[in-house]
Design a protein around this motif. Structure first.
Motif, PDB file in Angstrom:
ATOM      1  N   SER A   1       0.837  -1.210   0.000  1.00  7.73           N
ATOM      2  CA  SER A   1       0.000   0.000   0.000  1.00  7.73           C
ATOM      3  C   SER A   1       0.867   1.254   0.000  1.00  7.73           C
ATOM      4  CB  SER A   1      -0.940  -0.005   1.217  1.00  7.73           C
ATOM      5  OG  SER A   1      -0.197   0.003   2.431  1.00  7.73           O
ATOM      6  N   LYS A   2       2.073   1.166   0.582  1.00  7.03           N
ATOM      7  CA  LYS A   2       2.975   2.313   0.595  1.00  7.03           C
ATOM      8  C   LYS A   2       3.487   2.602  -0.820  1.00  7.03           C
ATOM      9  CE  LYS A   2       7.280   3.988   2.628  1.00  7.03           C
ATOM     10  NZ  LYS A   2       8.433   3.662   3.508  1.00  7.03           N
ATOM     11  N   THR A   3       3.801   1.544  -1.518  1.00  2.00           N
ATOM     12  CA  THR A   3       4.268   1.701  -2.907  1.00  2.00           C
ATOM     13  C   THR A   3       3.178   2.334  -3.776  1.00  2.00           C
ATOM     14  OG1 THR A   3       5.728  -0.207  -2.688  1.00  2.00           O
ATOM     15  CG2 THR A   3       5.174   0.492  -4.924  1.00  2.00           C
ATOM     16  N   LEU A   4       1.939   1.829  -3.627  1.00  2.00           N
ATOM     17  CA  LEU A   4       0.832   2.381  -4.407  1.00  2.00           C
ATOM     18  C   LEU A   4       0.566   3.833  -4.028  1.00  2.00           C
ATOM     19  CD1 LEU A   4      -1.643  -0.669  -4.371  1.00  2.00           C
ATOM     20  CD2 LEU A   4      -0.238   0.175  -6.292  1.00  2.00           C
ATOM     21  N   TYR A   5       0.685   4.115  -2.759  1.00  2.00           N
ATOM     22  CA  TYR A   5       0.426   5.476  -2.293  1.00  2.00           C
ATOM     23  C   TYR A   5       1.441   6.449  -2.892  1.00  2.00           C
ATOM     24  CZ  TYR A   5       0.703   9.523   0.808  1.00  2.00           C
ATOM     25  OH  TYR A   5       0.774  10.808   1.292  1.00  2.00           O
ATOM     26  N   GLU A   6       2.727   6.098  -2.843  1.00  2.00           N
ATOM     27  CA  GLU A   6       3.759   6.998  -3.371  1.00  2.00           C
ATOM     28  C   GLU A   6       3.613   7.174  -4.890  1.00  2.00           C
ATOM     29  OE1 GLU A   6       7.318   5.102  -2.045  1.00  2.00           O
ATOM     30  OE2 GLU A   6       7.239   6.002  -0.037  1.00  2.00           O
ATOM     31  N   ARG A   7       3.253   6.099  -5.607  1.00  3.35           N
ATOM     32  CA  ARG A   7       3.052   6.206  -7.058  1.00  3.35           C
ATOM     33  C   ARG A   7       1.876   7.108  -7.365  1.00  3.35           C
ATOM     34  NH1 ARG A   7       1.751   0.685  -9.612  1.00  3.35           N
ATOM     35  NH2 ARG A   7       3.921   0.308  -8.949  1.00  3.35           N
ATOM     36  N   ASN A   8       0.725   6.892  -6.684  1.00  2.00           N
ATOM     37  CA  ASN A   8      -0.475   7.687  -6.941  1.00  2.00           C
ATOM     38  C   ASN A   8      -0.279   9.139  -6.522  1.00  2.00           C
ATOM     39  OD1 ASN A   8      -1.892   5.569  -8.020  1.00  2.00           O
ATOM     40  ND2 ASN A   8      -2.843   4.978  -6.071  1.00  2.00           N
ATOM     41  N   LYS A   9       0.544   9.340  -5.528  1.00  2.00           N
ATOM     42  CA  LYS A   9       0.804  10.718  -5.105  1.00  2.00           C
ATOM     43  C   LYS A   9       1.502  11.492  -6.218  1.00  2.00           C
ATOM     44  CE  LYS A   9       3.021  13.475  -1.504  1.00  2.00           C
ATOM     45  NZ  LYS A   9       3.884  13.455  -0.295  1.00  2.00           N
ATOM     46  N   GLY A  10       2.506  10.847  -6.857  1.00  2.00           N
ATOM     47  CA  GLY A  10       3.215  11.492  -7.957  1.00  2.00           C
ATOM     48  C   GLY A  10       2.294  11.730  -9.148  1.00  2.00           C
ATOM     49  N   LEU A  11       1.431  10.774  -9.467  1.00  2.00           N
ATOM     50  CA  LEU A  11       0.508  10.926 -10.581  1.00  2.00           C
ATOM     51  C   LEU A  11      -0.518  12.017 -10.298  1.00  2.00           C
ATOM     52  CD1 LEU A  11      -0.098   7.155 -11.460  1.00  2.00           C
ATOM     53  CD2 LEU A  11       1.305   8.830 -12.728  1.00  2.00           C
ATOM     54  N   TYR A  12      -0.945  12.090  -9.019  1.00  2.00           N
ATOM     55  CA  TYR A  12      -1.940  13.101  -8.663  1.00  2.00           C
ATOM     56  C   TYR A  12      -1.346  14.500  -8.782  1.00  2.00           C
ATOM     57  CZ  TYR A  12      -4.937  16.009  -5.774  1.00  2.00           C
ATOM     58  OH  TYR A  12      -5.739  17.033  -5.301  1.00  2.00           O
ATOM     59  N   GLU A  13      -0.060  14.634  -8.349  1.00  2.00           N
ATOM     60  CA  GLU A  13       0.593  15.942  -8.433  1.00  2.00           C
ATOM     61  C   GLU A  13       0.776  16.380  -9.893  1.00  2.00           C
ATOM     62  OE1 GLU A  13       4.137  15.307  -6.202  1.00  2.00           O
ATOM     63  OE2 GLU A  13       3.172  15.663  -4.256  1.00  2.00           O
ATOM     64  N   LYS A  14       0.920  15.395 -10.817  1.00  2.00           N
ATOM     65  CA  LYS A  14       1.043  15.698 -12.231  1.00  2.00           C
ATOM     66  C   LYS A  14      -0.311  15.841 -12.915  1.00  2.00           C
ATOM     67  CE  LYS A  14       5.482  13.317 -12.681  1.00  2.00           C
ATOM     68  NZ  LYS A  14       6.210  12.202 -13.320  1.00  2.00           N
ATOM     69  N   GLY A  15      -1.373  15.570 -12.200  1.00  2.00           N
ATOM     70  CA  GLY A  15      -2.728  15.712 -12.744  1.00  2.00           C
ATOM     71  C   GLY A  15      -3.181  14.541 -13.579  1.00  2.00           C
ATOM     72  N   VAL A  16      -2.463  13.405 -13.429  1.00  2.00           N
ATOM     73  CA  VAL A  16      -2.819  12.241 -14.234  1.00  2.00           C
ATOM     74  C   VAL A  16      -4.047  11.539 -13.682  1.00  2.00           C
ATOM     75  CG1 VAL A  16      -2.009   9.989 -15.082  1.00  2.00           C
ATOM     76  CG2 VAL A  16      -0.423  11.955 -14.961  1.00  2.00           C
ATOM     77  N   ILE A  17      -4.160  11.438 -12.342  1.00  2.00           N
ATOM     78  CA  ILE A  17      -5.306  10.756 -11.720  1.00  2.00           C
ATOM     79  C   ILE A  17      -6.128  11.764 -10.940  1.00  2.00           C
ATOM     80  CG2 ILE A  17      -4.115   8.527 -11.578  1.00  2.00           C
ATOM     81  CD1 ILE A  17      -3.625   9.128  -8.605  1.00  2.00           C
ATOM     82  N   SER A  18      -7.333  11.340 -10.643  1.00  2.00           N
ATOM     83  CA  SER A  18      -8.228  12.237  -9.908  1.00  2.00           C
ATOM     84  C   SER A  18      -7.886  12.252  -8.414  1.00  2.00           C
ATOM     85  CB  SER A  18      -9.685  11.775 -10.080  1.00  2.00           C
ATOM     86  OG  SER A  18      -9.879  10.516  -9.463  1.00  2.00           O
ATOM     87  N   ARG A  19      -8.480  13.255  -7.743  1.00  2.00           N
ATOM     88  CA  ARG A  19      -8.267  13.383  -6.300  1.00  2.00           C
ATOM     89  C   ARG A  19      -8.860  12.171  -5.548  1.00  2.00           C
ATOM     90  NH1 ARG A  19      -7.026  17.292  -2.723  1.00  2.00           N
ATOM     91  NH2 ARG A  19      -7.947  17.099  -0.612  1.00  2.00           N
ATOM     92  N   GLN A  20      -9.983  11.651  -6.000  1.00  2.00           N
ATOM     93  CA  GLN A  20     -10.636  10.520  -5.344  1.00  2.00           C
ATOM     94  C   GLN A  20      -9.741   9.286  -5.371  1.00  2.00           C
ATOM     95  OE1 GLN A  20     -14.437   9.533  -7.013  1.00  2.00           O
ATOM     96  NE2 GLN A  20     -14.809   7.848  -5.520  1.00  2.00           N
ATOM     97  N   GLU A  21      -9.092   9.028  -6.516  1.00  2.00           N
ATOM     98  CA  GLU A  21      -8.204   7.870  -6.598  1.00  2.00           C
ATOM     99  C   GLU A  21      -7.013   8.026  -5.648  1.00  2.00           C
ATOM    100  OE1 GLU A  21      -8.333   6.057 -11.010  1.00  2.00           O
ATOM    101  OE2 GLU A  21      -7.689   8.171 -10.903  1.00  2.00           O
ATOM    102  N   PHE A  22      -6.512   9.258  -5.555  1.00  2.00           N
ATOM    103  CA  PHE A  22      -5.382   9.504  -4.656  1.00  2.00           C
ATOM    104  C   PHE A  22      -5.792   9.295  -3.195  1.00  2.00           C
ATOM    105  CE2 PHE A  22      -3.374  12.683  -1.862  1.00  2.00           C
ATOM    106  CZ  PHE A  22      -2.104  12.112  -1.780  1.00  2.00           C
ATOM    107  N   GLU A  23      -6.969   9.805  -2.800  1.00  2.00           N
ATOM    108  CA  GLU A  23      -7.426   9.672  -1.416  1.00  2.00           C
ATOM    109  C   GLU A  23      -7.693   8.209  -1.049  1.00  2.00           C
ATOM    110  OE1 GLU A  23     -10.789  12.255  -1.153  1.00  2.00           O
ATOM    111  OE2 GLU A  23      -9.547  14.045  -0.779  1.00  2.00           O
ATOM    112  N   THR A  24      -8.156   7.422  -2.020  1.00  2.00           N
ATOM    113  CA  THR A  24      -8.368   5.988  -1.763  1.00  2.00           C
ATOM    114  C   THR A  24      -7.042   5.296  -1.490  1.00  2.00           C
ATOM    115  OG1 THR A  24     -10.323   5.957  -3.190  1.00  2.00           O
ATOM    116  CG2 THR A  24      -9.254   3.849  -2.738  1.00  2.00           C
ATOM    117  N   ALA A  25      -6.029   5.629  -2.267  1.00  2.00           N
ATOM    118  CA  ALA A  25      -4.699   5.058  -2.065  1.00  2.00           C
ATOM    119  C   ALA A  25      -4.125   5.498  -0.716  1.00  2.00           C
ATOM    120  CB  ALA A  25      -3.773   5.481  -3.199  1.00  2.00           C
ATOM    121  N   GLU A  26      -4.377   6.762  -0.346  1.00  2.00           N
ATOM    122  CA  GLU A  26      -3.876   7.270   0.936  1.00  2.00           C
ATOM    123  C   GLU A  26      -4.566   6.569   2.110  1.00  2.00           C
ATOM    124  OE1 GLU A  26      -2.950  11.663   2.848  1.00  2.00           O
ATOM    125  OE2 GLU A  26      -4.812  11.360   1.721  1.00  2.00           O
ATOM    126  N   LEU A  27      -5.886   6.333   1.993  1.00  2.00           N
ATOM    127  CA  LEU A  27      -6.633   5.647   3.049  1.00  2.00           C
ATOM    128  C   LEU A  27      -6.140   4.216   3.226  1.00  2.00           C
ATOM    129  CD1 LEU A  27      -8.981   5.565   5.053  1.00  2.00           C
ATOM    130  CD2 LEU A  27     -10.476   4.903   3.146  1.00  2.00           C
TER     131      LEU A  27
END
Length: 370
Positions: free
Chosen positions: A114-140
């Motif tokens: 989950s840490k690996t997925l979180y760090e990957r989604n965080k980078g994608l979210y900062e670049k605007g590739v994924i939505s905020r909802q997908e990032f928050e799910t990964a963070e949760l």
């Protein structure tokens, strides 16, 4: 002439013998002694046997199973709430330990993923590739897996050591006093195995603590007397270990149900005992309690030994003197008794002379012996 003298002598001797036999066989009338009624105080009381015990007595039991590592107090020591009594060294259950270790490994794998997925989604979210909802799910998921790992690690520490980091003074391996008082008993020793209290087991008692300044009397009374006492009745408690001293007590409990012992029904009673500083009263001293059932002051009384009872009606009566060694039966009504003196409600007066039916005068006894 000589013959007359001989016959006369014989006649005198015969007369003397006859007179002696007549005196010997003639019995003088029996002389009975008498007593008069009197006024006195009568206390009707009973004795309850039992013992004195502390009002508050607590058994201290461990919160975890294990081996006694160290005992910090001795029997007779005074302790306060929270004082350390003993510590326990936990011996882990192999099966539980293996299961906990496996749970930690699984939780760590899940956390790392989950840490690996979180760090990957965080980078994608900062670049605007994924939505905020997908990032928050990964963070949760990341936070949840981290909490699961911490919980699994804590459970492993509890199984291994009996406590976990951060528990501080609440560590289960510490056995502490739960009330202030005196250590009455420590039935375990260093190295003994102990079991925690749970649904299926009462647990091993590490120590027994009691407040020795508050003692009660526990005893039993017979069913014939239990109806004559009530809460608040005054008791006088005497201890087998302390002679010629009585402690005041007040009855505060009478059992609603009796128990049969040797064919008699007994009821349990309790009473608060008032202590002083003269003696140290130990728990479990055998004791007797005098219980006043009834008391009357300055009542007309006679000795119980003067009473006689009609064999058919069981009516109590005495014999009143009416003349020289002449007596008349008088039925009487009795009140309370202390075993020696008995109250007379009706039938005699203070001036009556009552026959002592089982005792004659010393003069008659001497004559009978002769």
């Amino acid at each position: 002439m000589k013959r007359k003298i001989i016959f006369g002598t014989i006649a005198v001797l015969l007369l003397a013998v006859l007179l002696w036999f007549a005196k010997k066989n003639s019995k003088s009338p029996i002389q009975y002694e008498t007593e008069t009624p009197f006024k006195t105080n009568i206390v009707n009381k009973t004795v309850a046997t039992g013992k004195v015990v502390p009002l508050e007595e607590v058994e201290i039991k461990p919160k975890v199973s294990g081996i006694i590592d160290k005992i910090y107090v001795e029997e007779g020591a005074e302790v306060e709430v929270g004082d350390l009594i003993a510590t326990i060294r936990v011996v882990p259950n192999v099966s539980s330990l293996n299961s906990a270790q496996g749970t930690v490994k699984n939780a760590r794998l899940s956390f790392e993923n989950s840490k690996t997925l979180y760090e990957r989604n965080k980078g994608l979210y900062e670049k605007g590739v994924i939505s905020r909802q997908e990032f928050e799910t990964a963070e949760l998921n990341y936070n949840s897996s981290r909490q699961d790992l911490n919980t699994a690690q804590s459970n492993l520490q509890i199984i291994q050591k009996g406590s976990a980091a951060g528990m501080g003074k609440t560590a289960n391996t510490y056995v502490k006093a739960e009330i202030s008082g005196t250590i009455l008993e420590i039935p375990v020793r260093k190295g003994n195995q102990v079991i925690e209290a749970n649904t299926f087991n009462a647990g091993t008692t590490i120590a027994t603590i009691a407040d020795m300044t508050k003692m009660i009397f526990e005893g039993q009374v017979d069913e014939a007397e239990v109806g004559k006492i009530q809460n608040g009745t005054v008791l006088e408690v005497s201890l087998g270990a302390i002679e010629k001293k009585k402690y005041p007590a007040k009855l505060n409990f009478i059992a609603p149900k009796g128990t049969e012992e040797n064919g008699a029904v007994q009821f349990k009673i309790k009473g608060d005992v008032t202590l002083d500083d003269e003696y140290f009263i130990r728990a479990g001293y055998s004791a007797n309690a005098d219980i006043v059932l009834e008391k009357k002051d300055s009542v007309l009384s006679i000795k119980e030994a003067l009473l006689q009872f009609d064999k058919k009606t069981e009516q109590a009566y005495v014999e009143i003197k009416t003349g020289d060694q002449e007596f008349e039966r008088k039925d009487i009504e009795l009140g309370i008794s202390d075993g020696i003196n008995v109250e007379v409600l009706d039938g005699v007066t203070e001036n009556d002379e009552i026959k002592i039916w089982n005792k004659t005068s010393k003069k008659d006894e001497k004559e009978e012996n002769n």
